[in-house]
Design a protein around this motif. Structure first.
Motif, PDB file in Angstrom:
ATOM      1  N   GLU A  27      39.352  48.830  59.943  1.00  0.00           N
ATOM      2  CA  GLU A  27      37.772  48.387  60.840  1.00  0.00           C
ATOM      3  C   GLU A  27      36.903  48.322  59.551  1.00  0.00           C
ATOM      4  O   GLU A  27      35.862  47.638  59.492  1.00  0.00           O
ATOM      5  N   GLU A  28      37.161  49.059  58.445  1.00  0.00           N
ATOM      6  CA  GLU A  28      35.902  49.245  57.335  1.00  0.00           C
ATOM      7  C   GLU A  28      35.909  47.559  56.643  1.00  0.00           C
ATOM      8  O   GLU A  28      35.085  47.383  56.071  1.00  0.00           O
ATOM      9  N   GLY A  29      37.242  47.135  56.561  1.00  0.00           N
ATOM     10  CA  GLY A  29      37.235  45.518  56.347  1.00  0.00           C
ATOM     11  C   GLY A  29      37.149  45.333  54.863  1.00  0.00           C
ATOM     12  O   GLY A  29      36.497  44.266  54.346  1.00  0.00           O
ATOM     13  N   ILE A  30      37.478  46.089  53.907  1.00  0.00           N
ATOM     14  CA  ILE A  30      37.390  46.212  52.461  1.00  0.00           C
ATOM     15  C   ILE A  30      38.666  45.925  51.802  1.00  0.00           C
ATOM     16  O   ILE A  30      39.720  46.483  52.428  1.00  0.00           O
ATOM     17  N   PRO A  31      38.947  45.486  50.533  1.00  0.00           N
ATOM     18  CA  PRO A  31      40.215  45.506  49.993  1.00  0.00           C
ATOM     19  C   PRO A  31      40.844  46.854  49.916  1.00  0.00           C
ATOM     20  O   PRO A  31      40.135  47.601  49.535  1.00  0.00           O
ATOM     21  N   ARG A  32      42.409  46.893  50.042  1.00  0.00           N
ATOM     22  CA  ARG A  32      42.875  48.169  49.856  1.00  0.00           C
ATOM     23  C   ARG A  32      43.962  47.891  48.721  1.00  0.00           C
ATOM     24  O   ARG A  32      44.718  47.048  48.743  1.00  0.00           O
ATOM     25  N   TYR A  33      43.811  48.787  47.618  1.00  0.00           N
ATOM     26  CA  TYR A  33      44.682  48.721  46.634  1.00  0.00           C
ATOM     27  C   TYR A  33      45.862  50.064  46.765  1.00  0.00           C
ATOM     28  O   TYR A  33      45.370  51.267  46.771  1.00  0.00           O
ATOM     29  N   SER A  34      47.169  49.709  46.460  1.00  0.00           N
ATOM     30  CA  SER A  34      48.154  50.872  46.342  1.00  0.00           C
ATOM     31  C   SER A  34      48.909  50.834  45.348  1.00  0.00           C
ATOM     32  O   SER A  34      48.727  50.026  44.250  1.00  0.00           O
ATOM     33  N   GLY A  35      50.123  51.438  45.154  1.00  0.00           N
ATOM     34  CA  GLY A  35      50.598  51.775  43.771  1.00  0.00           C
ATOM     35  C   GLY A  35      50.503  53.016  43.304  1.00  0.00           C
ATOM     36  O   GLY A  35      49.959  54.075  43.800  1.00  0.00           O
ATOM     37  N   SER A  36      50.926  52.954  41.976  1.00  0.00           N
ATOM     38  CA  SER A  36      50.837  54.467  41.167  1.00  0.00           C
ATOM     39  C   SER A  36      49.739  54.292  40.302  1.00  0.00           C
ATOM     40  O   SER A  36      49.065  55.484  39.861  1.00  0.00           O
ATOM     41  N   TYR A  37      49.057  53.139  39.950  1.00  0.00           N
ATOM     42  CA  TYR A  37      47.885  53.146  39.133  1.00  0.00           C
ATOM     43  C   TYR A  37      47.063  51.931  39.133  1.00  0.00           C
ATOM     44  O   TYR A  37      47.534  51.019  39.845  1.00  0.00           O
ATOM     45  N   ILE A  38      45.746  52.084  38.845  1.00  0.00           N
ATOM     46  CA  ILE A  38      44.638  51.067  38.840  1.00  0.00           C
ATOM     47  C   ILE A  38      44.593  51.067  37.311  1.00  0.00           C
ATOM     48  O   ILE A  38      43.949  51.595  36.597  1.00  0.00           O
ATOM     49  N   GLU A  39      44.882  49.826  36.710  1.00  0.00           N
ATOM     50  CA  GLU A  39      44.598  49.256  35.084  1.00  0.00           C
ATOM     51  C   GLU A  39      43.044  49.763  34.890  1.00  0.00           C
ATOM     52  O   GLU A  39      43.038  50.220  33.902  1.00  0.00           O
ATOM     53  N   ASN A  40      42.334  49.076  35.594  1.00  0.00           N
ATOM     54  CA  ASN A  40      41.116  49.055  35.347  1.00  0.00           C
ATOM     55  C   ASN A  40      40.032  49.198  36.409  1.00  0.00           C
ATOM     56  O   ASN A  40      39.748  48.110  36.938  1.00  0.00           O
ATOM     57  N   LEU A  41      39.468  50.199  36.773  1.00  0.00           N
ATOM     58  CA  LEU A  41      38.553  50.466  37.972  1.00  0.00           C
ATOM     59  C   LEU A  41      37.315  49.772  37.835  1.00  0.00           C
ATOM     60  O   LEU A  41      36.549  49.414  38.647  1.00  0.00           O
ATOM     61  N   ASN A  42      36.936  49.485  36.299  1.00  0.00           N
ATOM     62  CA  ASN A  42      35.701  48.751  35.991  1.00  0.00           C
ATOM     63  C   ASN A  42      35.642  47.307  36.519  1.00  0.00           C
ATOM     64  O   ASN A  42      34.711  46.784  36.561  1.00  0.00           O
ATOM     65  N   THR A  43      37.012  46.732  36.595  1.00  0.00           N
ATOM     66  CA  THR A  43      36.914  45.440  36.999  1.00  0.00           C
ATOM     67  C   THR A  43      37.757  44.833  38.464  1.00  0.00           C
ATOM     68  O   THR A  43      38.106  43.870  38.683  1.00  0.00           O
ATOM     69  N   LEU A  44      38.137  45.960  38.951  1.00  0.00           N
ATOM     70  CA  LEU A  44      38.756  46.107  40.492  1.00  0.00           C
ATOM     71  C   LEU A  44      37.784  45.031  41.114  1.00  0.00           C
ATOM     72  O   LEU A  44      36.634  45.442  41.382  1.00  0.00           O
ATOM     73  N   GLU A  45      38.442  44.281  41.985  1.00  0.00           N
ATOM     74  CA  GLU A  45      37.902  43.178  42.867  1.00  0.00           C
ATOM     75  C   GLU A  45      37.532  43.876  44.188  1.00  0.00           C
ATOM     76  O   GLU A  45      38.321  44.518  44.528  1.00  0.00           O
ATOM     77  N   LEU A  46      36.159  43.727  44.439  1.00  0.00           N
ATOM     78  CA  LEU A  46      35.584  44.535  45.717  1.00  0.00           C
ATOM     79  C   LEU A  46      35.115  43.522  46.790  1.00  0.00           C
ATOM     80  O   LEU A  46      35.103  42.351  46.349  1.00  0.00           O
ATOM     81  N   GLY A  47      35.241  44.140  47.882  1.00  0.00           N
ATOM     82  CA  GLY A  47      34.866  43.132  49.029  1.00  0.00           C
ATOM     83  C   GLY A  47      33.262  43.701  49.741  1.00  0.00           C
ATOM     84  O   GLY A  47      33.028  44.887  49.410  1.00  0.00           O
ATOM     85  N   ASN A  48      32.638  42.951  50.627  1.00  0.00           N
ATOM     86  CA  ASN A  48      31.550  43.441  51.106  1.00  0.00           C
ATOM     87  C   ASN A  48      32.051  44.832  52.042  1.00  0.00           C
ATOM     88  O   ASN A  48      32.542  44.379  52.886  1.00  0.00           O
TER      89      ASN A  48
END
Ligand SMILES: [Fe+2]
Length: 361
Positions: A27-48
């Protein structure tokens, strides 16, 4: 035949239905990332993210639905929409500067200014709003919440987002806590609602986990909590295991973590730097290594508050022996890999000789 029955039994353990938390995420309609880590939170692609009025993305790590993370980016001079919710929320400022307002039903309003390195928590269900005070740069925040746990318990989004109950026990605290004030509840445990800069906060000896220092935070009368750890150049921490839900954000330095399930021959390796988020799975061993030229400092946002504990058997509990592997008991490959990596980076290992094993008495 017996094997087929066992497999069928295994499959039936998990319902085919989506969890309330998963449904809410759709319902919130934004991208969802899973796994064990996010290499860089600063560049993570975001949606409206229409509900919050800014860009955002969910981060669901370690295959669990107890706590989660999300990242938002507030445009220059922009702001989030005001909101309140029945899940706890701790926020770390990745970049930018701005203010947050927390408003109580009786009209009392707290305003505090944050910048890169700030950490704060929103008292449960209080109305809050984030503002970017910079006219030319976006502000990027990452939050860790217990939204999955609470969504799945109540499976009623209207209650979670629209109930007006006031938690007076969480709101009627020393207002100085919003200005960075607080007190030590124990020698290494600081209580507050707002830490202006976790990059500079004074740390204390934590040699029981190997080289390094740490401090814990009790925030906004939450059951969730946080800590910072730092360990020197040329060193690594002892491997240990506990329940799921710790979200580790690298604040300074570079290196890698090993993570593995008890009994696994192969260990997963995750290289990191400032802005990486890593989360160990339930009772998986994890071990952090500094291969760079400056101390590594990280922030862990997690369950396991000490002031408002969840009781025996809850998820951040350690096993009987602390589920820690002492240096002298670890797989020799761990030390070999570390020394090779340190050499490659032109640094020097300060780990010394492997201690001899303690003899059983
Ligand atoms: Fe840990």
């Amino acid at each position: 035949m017996e094997e087929v029955q066992q497999q069928q039994q295994k499959r039936s353990w998990r319902s085919e239905a989506k969890t309330a938390y998963e449904e809410w995420q759709v319902e919130e309609g934004i991208p969802r990332y899973s796994g064990s880590y996010i290499e860089n939170l600063n560049t993570l692609e975001l949606g409206n993210w229409a509900r919050k009025g800014v860009k955002g993305g969910f981060v669901n790590l370690a295959g669990q639905e107890l706590d989660d993370a999300y990242v938002v980016e507030i445009p220059p001079k922009g702001q989030t929409k005001p909101e309140h919710h029945m899940f706890e929320e701790m926020v770390y400022v990745l970049s930018g500067r701005g203010t947050t307002t927390v408003t109580q039903a009786d009209g009392v309003r707290h305003i505090f200014e944050w910048g890169r390195g700030s950490l704060f928590a929103i008292p449960l269900n209080s109305i809050h709003q984030d503002f970017n005070s910079d006219g030319s740069n976006p502000a990027r925040l990452v939050a860790v919440t217990d939204a999955p746990l609470v969504h799945n318990l109540f499976h009623n989004t209207d209650f979670l987002l629209n109930d007006s109950f006031q938690f007076k026990d969480r709101l009627n605290v020393d207002p100085e806590r919003y200005n960075g004030g607080g007190k030590f509840l124990a020698p290494k445990r600081w209580e507050t609602n707002f830490v202006p800069d976790v990059l500079k906060f004074k740390l204390f000896d934590q040699s029981e986990r190997g080289a390094g220092t740490s401090v814990s935070f009790e925030l906004a009368e939450n059951t969730m909590a946080a800590h910072i750890s730092e360990f020197p150049v040329g060193t690594y921490k002892k491997a240990h295991a506990h329940g799921p839900g710790a979200h580790i954000i690298i604040l300074s330095g570079k290196g890698y973590s090993l993570m593995w399930k008890k009994g696994d021959k192969e260990k997963g390796r995750y290289d990191w730097h400032v802005g990486t988020m890593i989360s160990p799975s339930d009772r998986w061993y994890h071990q952090h290594f500094n291969t760079g030229s400056e101390p590594v400092r990280y922030l862990a946002l997690r369950f396991g508050g000490n002031k408002h504990p969840m009781g025996s058997g809850f998820i951040m509990e350690y096993g009987e022996n602390g589920d820690q592997i002492e240096y002298e008991d670890e797989d020799p490959e761990v030390r070999r890999m570390f020394e090779e990596e340190v050499r490659k980076n032109g640094a020097v290992s300060k780990m010394g000789a492997v201690p001899s094993r303690k003899l059983n008495s």
